[in-house]
Design a protein around this motif. Structure first.
Motif, PDB file in Angstrom:
ATOM      1  N   THR A  45     -33.877  13.435  -7.202  1.00  0.00           N
ATOM      2  CA  THR A  45     -33.988  14.661  -6.427  1.00  0.00           C
ATOM      3  C   THR A  45     -34.977  15.598  -7.101  1.00  0.00           C
ATOM      4  N   ASP A  46     -35.598  16.410  -6.289  1.00  0.00           N
ATOM      5  CA  ASP A  46     -36.559  17.382  -6.801  1.00  0.00           C
ATOM      6  C   ASP A  46     -36.747  18.449  -5.734  1.00  0.00           C
ATOM      7  N   GLN A  47     -37.520  19.463  -6.059  1.00  0.00           N
ATOM      8  CA  GLN A  47     -37.873  20.487  -5.095  1.00  0.00           C
ATOM      9  C   GLN A  47     -39.217  21.081  -5.475  1.00  0.00           C
ATOM     10  N   SER A  48     -39.862  21.685  -4.495  1.00  0.00           N
ATOM     11  CA  SER A  48     -41.150  22.333  -4.738  1.00  0.00           C
ATOM     12  C   SER A  48     -41.306  23.479  -3.748  1.00  0.00           C
ATOM     13  N   THR A  49     -42.397  24.203  -3.903  1.00  0.00           N
ATOM     14  CA  THR A  49     -42.716  25.217  -2.908  1.00  0.00           C
ATOM     15  C   THR A  49     -43.293  24.522  -1.680  1.00  0.00           C
ATOM     16  N   TYR A  50     -43.269  25.237  -0.566  1.00  0.00           N
ATOM     17  CA  TYR A  50     -43.840  24.669   0.655  1.00  0.00           C
ATOM     18  C   TYR A  50     -45.355  24.484   0.516  1.00  0.00           C
ATOM     19  N   SER A  51     -46.032  25.406  -0.148  1.00  0.00           N
ATOM     20  CA  SER A  51     -47.483  25.267  -0.310  1.00  0.00           C
ATOM     21  C   SER A  51     -47.822  24.020  -1.138  1.00  0.00           C
ATOM     22  N   TYR A  52     -47.010  23.714  -2.137  1.00  0.00           N
ATOM     23  CA  TYR A  52     -47.203  22.491  -2.920  1.00  0.00           C
ATOM     24  C   TYR A  52     -47.053  21.269  -2.008  1.00  0.00           C
ATOM     25  N   PHE A  53     -46.042  21.275  -1.164  1.00  0.00           N
ATOM     26  CA  PHE A  53     -45.814  20.175  -0.225  1.00  0.00           C
ATOM     27  C   PHE A  53     -47.028  19.994   0.678  1.00  0.00           C
ATOM     28  N   GLN A  54     -47.511  21.099   1.264  1.00  0.00           N
ATOM     29  CA  GLN A  54     -48.665  21.026   2.163  1.00  0.00           C
ATOM     30  C   GLN A  54     -49.892  20.450   1.455  1.00  0.00           C
ATOM     31  N   THR A  55     -50.155  20.931   0.258  1.00  0.00           N
ATOM     32  CA  THR A  55     -51.326  20.492  -0.494  1.00  0.00           C
ATOM     33  C   THR A  55     -51.230  19.015  -0.863  1.00  0.00           C
ATOM     34  N   ASN A  56     -50.070  18.587  -1.360  1.00  0.00           N
ATOM     35  CA  ASN A  56     -49.940  17.225  -1.881  1.00  0.00           C
ATOM     36  C   ASN A  56     -49.633  16.171  -0.827  1.00  0.00           C
ATOM     37  N   PHE A  57     -49.030  16.570   0.280  1.00  0.00           N
ATOM     38  CA  PHE A  57     -48.711  15.603   1.327  1.00  0.00           C
ATOM     39  C   PHE A  57     -49.661  15.710   2.512  1.00  0.00           C
ATOM     40  N   GLY A  58     -50.461  16.791   2.544  1.00  0.00           N
ATOM     41  CA  GLY A  58     -51.459  16.939   3.593  1.00  0.00           C
ATOM     42  C   GLY A  58     -50.892  17.073   4.987  1.00  0.00           C
ATOM     43  N   THR A  59     -49.709  17.644   5.099  1.00  0.00           N
ATOM     44  CA  THR A  59     -49.076  17.798   6.398  1.00  0.00           C
ATOM     45  C   THR A  59     -48.228  19.060   6.403  1.00  0.00           C
ATOM     46  N   THR A  60     -47.753  19.424   7.572  1.00  0.00           N
ATOM     47  CA  THR A  60     -46.872  20.585   7.687  1.00  0.00           C
ATOM     48  C   THR A  60     -45.438  20.118   7.888  1.00  0.00           C
ATOM     49  N   LEU A  61     -44.522  21.007   7.600  1.00  0.00           N
ATOM     50  CA  LEU A  61     -43.097  20.746   7.796  1.00  0.00           C
ATOM     51  C   LEU A  61     -42.476  22.077   8.192  1.00  0.00           C
TER      52      LEU A  61
END
Length: 125
Positions: free
Chosen positions: A32-48
């Motif tokens: 398990t882990d967590q991150s900021t939404y901006s980190y998610f967008q940058t590293n996964f290249g998608t929105t959620l």
């Protein structure tokens, strides 16, 4: 007489304690882990969208690539009910938590990312 009672109680506690160590419920290795939404967008290249989640099942070759970079940080050995509790603790309803923990425990390797506000939570098996 007191000594015999104390020895008897000590032996009983040992047996009762040992019974709890041999659980028949299957444990699954999850990270398990967590991150900021901006980190998610940058590293996964998608929105959620907020309040939504995505899941992905990995092929064997994808898992081999991913596994080489996984460390022990965030690793847990959880039962299905503990995985379900993790989902509930991140805002999933009982039905969704049951559905997703069932999915995660029946596939070989998968990943779920869920967003709550500016935080994205991850669980991987």
């Amino acid at each position: 007489m007191k000594k015999k009672i104390i020895v008897f109680l000590a032996v009983m506690f040992i047996f009762v304690g040992c019974n709890n160590l041999t659980s028949t419920e299957t444990e699954y290795t999850v990270w398990t882990d967590q991150s900021t939404y901006s980190y998610f967008q940058t590293n996964f290249g998608t929105t959620l969208n907020d309040g939504m989640y995505v899941r992905l099942e990995f092929t064997s070759s994808q898992w081999k690539q991913i596994a080489s970079s996984i460390t022990s940080e965030g690793r847990h050995y959880w039962t299905k009910s503990q995985i379900q509790d993790w989902f509930i603790g991140r805002g999933f309803g009982n039905s969704e938590a049951n559905q997703e923990s069932a999915w995660l425990t029946t596939i070989d390797h998968g990943f779920i990312a869920s967003r709550t506000g500016n935080i994205v939570y991850y669980i991987l098996n």
